[in-house]
Structure formats: structure tokens, C-alpha cells
Design a protein around this motif. Structure first.
Motif, mmCIF file in Angstrom:
data_model
loop_
_atom_site.group_PDB
_atom_site.id
_atom_site.type_symbol
_atom_site.label_atom_id
_atom_site.label_comp_id
_atom_site.label_asym_id
_atom_site.label_seq_id
_atom_site.Cartn_x
_atom_site.Cartn_y
_atom_site.Cartn_z
ATOM 1 N N LEU A 26 29.501 40.454 49.678
ATOM 2 C CA LEU A 26 29.997 39.584 50.798
ATOM 3 C C LEU A 26 30.971 38.515 50.237
ATOM 4 O O LEU A 26 31.848 37.983 51.031
ATOM 5 C CB LEU A 26 28.839 38.992 51.434
ATOM 6 N N LEU A 27 30.632 38.086 49.186
ATOM 7 C CA LEU A 27 31.466 36.853 48.835
ATOM 8 C C LEU A 27 32.507 37.104 47.852
ATOM 9 O O LEU A 27 33.629 36.824 47.698
ATOM 10 C CB LEU A 27 30.591 35.553 48.368
ATOM 11 N N VAL A 28 32.000 37.651 46.564
ATOM 12 C CA VAL A 28 33.091 37.837 45.403
ATOM 13 C C VAL A 28 33.789 38.961 45.691
ATOM 14 O O VAL A 28 35.173 38.874 45.299
ATOM 15 C CB VAL A 28 32.150 38.031 44.095
ATOM 16 N N ARG A 29 33.544 39.860 46.153
ATOM 17 C CA ARG A 29 34.257 41.290 46.246
ATOM 18 C C ARG A 29 35.647 40.855 47.188
ATOM 19 O O ARG A 29 36.618 41.419 46.649
ATOM 20 C CB ARG A 29 33.431 42.582 46.537
ATOM 21 N N PRO A 30 35.314 40.391 48.344
ATOM 22 C CA PRO A 30 36.531 40.231 49.297
ATOM 23 C C PRO A 30 37.330 39.533 48.654
ATOM 24 O O PRO A 30 38.738 39.348 48.980
ATOM 25 C CB PRO A 30 35.689 39.895 50.435
ATOM 26 N N ARG A 34 41.276 40.243 48.125
ATOM 27 C CA ARG A 34 42.610 39.204 48.758
ATOM 28 C C ARG A 34 43.553 38.680 47.895
ATOM 29 O O ARG A 34 44.674 38.873 47.870
ATOM 30 C CB ARG A 34 41.899 38.128 49.588
ATOM 31 N N ARG A 35 42.882 38.160 46.460
ATOM 32 C CA ARG A 35 43.842 37.878 45.479
ATOM 33 C C ARG A 35 44.761 38.925 44.970
ATOM 34 O O ARG A 35 45.897 38.752 44.591
ATOM 35 C CB ARG A 35 42.880 37.194 44.547
ATOM 36 N N ALA A 36 44.118 40.140 44.823
ATOM 37 C CA ALA A 36 44.988 41.324 44.320
ATOM 38 C C ALA A 36 45.925 41.683 45.427
ATOM 39 O O ALA A 36 47.093 42.071 45.112
ATOM 40 C CB ALA A 36 44.006 42.335 43.902
#
Length: 127
Positions: A26-30, A34-36
């Protein structure tokens, strides 16, 4: 009895791992996605020069931040914001009132919605 300890230990371990996985999903993957997906910033033509550093503050200046203190006003009426009452210097409650707000005159206090503080009368002693 040892089986109960291991069962509780394994359940706590499983709950911890599931919580970590859910947090990551929920937190790290999204955030990483978004950064990529964000386009790379175009390189700047010339970096701006950094401003000159300010001289270091003394210990006294670091401990006490600068405060702007307003000029004292000739206020003679003390108001209590909780009770919305004001007291003049003639009032017996003037010295006892906390004085959240000060007014220059009685008219200013009344204009702000405050009422005059009324002296309470003590109940007469019962014989």
C-alpha cells in the motif's frame, strides 16, 4: 504447554509478516511506481550560484528566537475571554481577573461584546 507458546509465537510472526507485506503493497510500491513513471527532469543549462552563507549565530541568539514585542498600550480595562466580562481598575475583581484581553476604554470593551463585571454579594449568615 510448550506447544501453546510455539503456536502463539507462530501466529504473531505470521501477523507481523502479513502486516509488513500489506504496508509494502500500500505504501512503498505505489511510491516507487510513481517515481519511475515521472518523466526525468531536463538538465538545467547553468546552475544558479548559491547565496552567501549567513554568519553563525551566537549561543544566546540560537537559544532565544527574536520576537516582535508590540508597543505597550494604555489599557485600563481588563477582560476575561471565557466569561466575556470586563473589569475596570475600580472593580474589586480587577486584580483577581486573569486578564486575557485588554481594552483602552469601557466603550471598546462593550463594542467587543463584553459586559461589565458585577460584584457578587455574599449571602448573609444564617442565625
Amino acid at each position: 504447554m510448550m506447544w501453546l507458546f510455539w503456536q502463539v509465537f507462530l501466529l504473531c510472526l505470521a501477523a507481523f509478516l502479513i502486516g509488513g507485506l500489506v504496508s509494502w503493497l500500500l505504501l512503498v510500491r505505489p511510491l516507487a511506481e510513481r517515481r519511475a513513471a515521472a518523466p526525468a527532469a531536463a538538465p538545467a543549462a547553468a546552475p544558479e550560484p548559491a547565496p552567501a552563507p549567513e554568519p553563525p549565530l551566537s549561543l544566546a541568539e540560537q537559544a532565544i528566537p527574536a520576537q516582535v514585542i508590540p508597543e505597550p498600550v494604555q489599557a485600563t480595562v481588563k477582560g476575561n475571554t471565557r466569561t466575556k466580562r470586563y473589569h475596570t481598575e475600580d472593580s474589586p475583581y480587577f486584580n483577581r481577573t486573569k486578564g486575557d484581553i485588554w481594552f483602552a476604554s469601557v466603550a471598546e470593551a462593550e463594542q467587543a461584546g463584553y459586559t461589565a463585571g458585577v460584584a457578587r454579594r455574599r449571602a448573609e449568615a444564617v442565625r
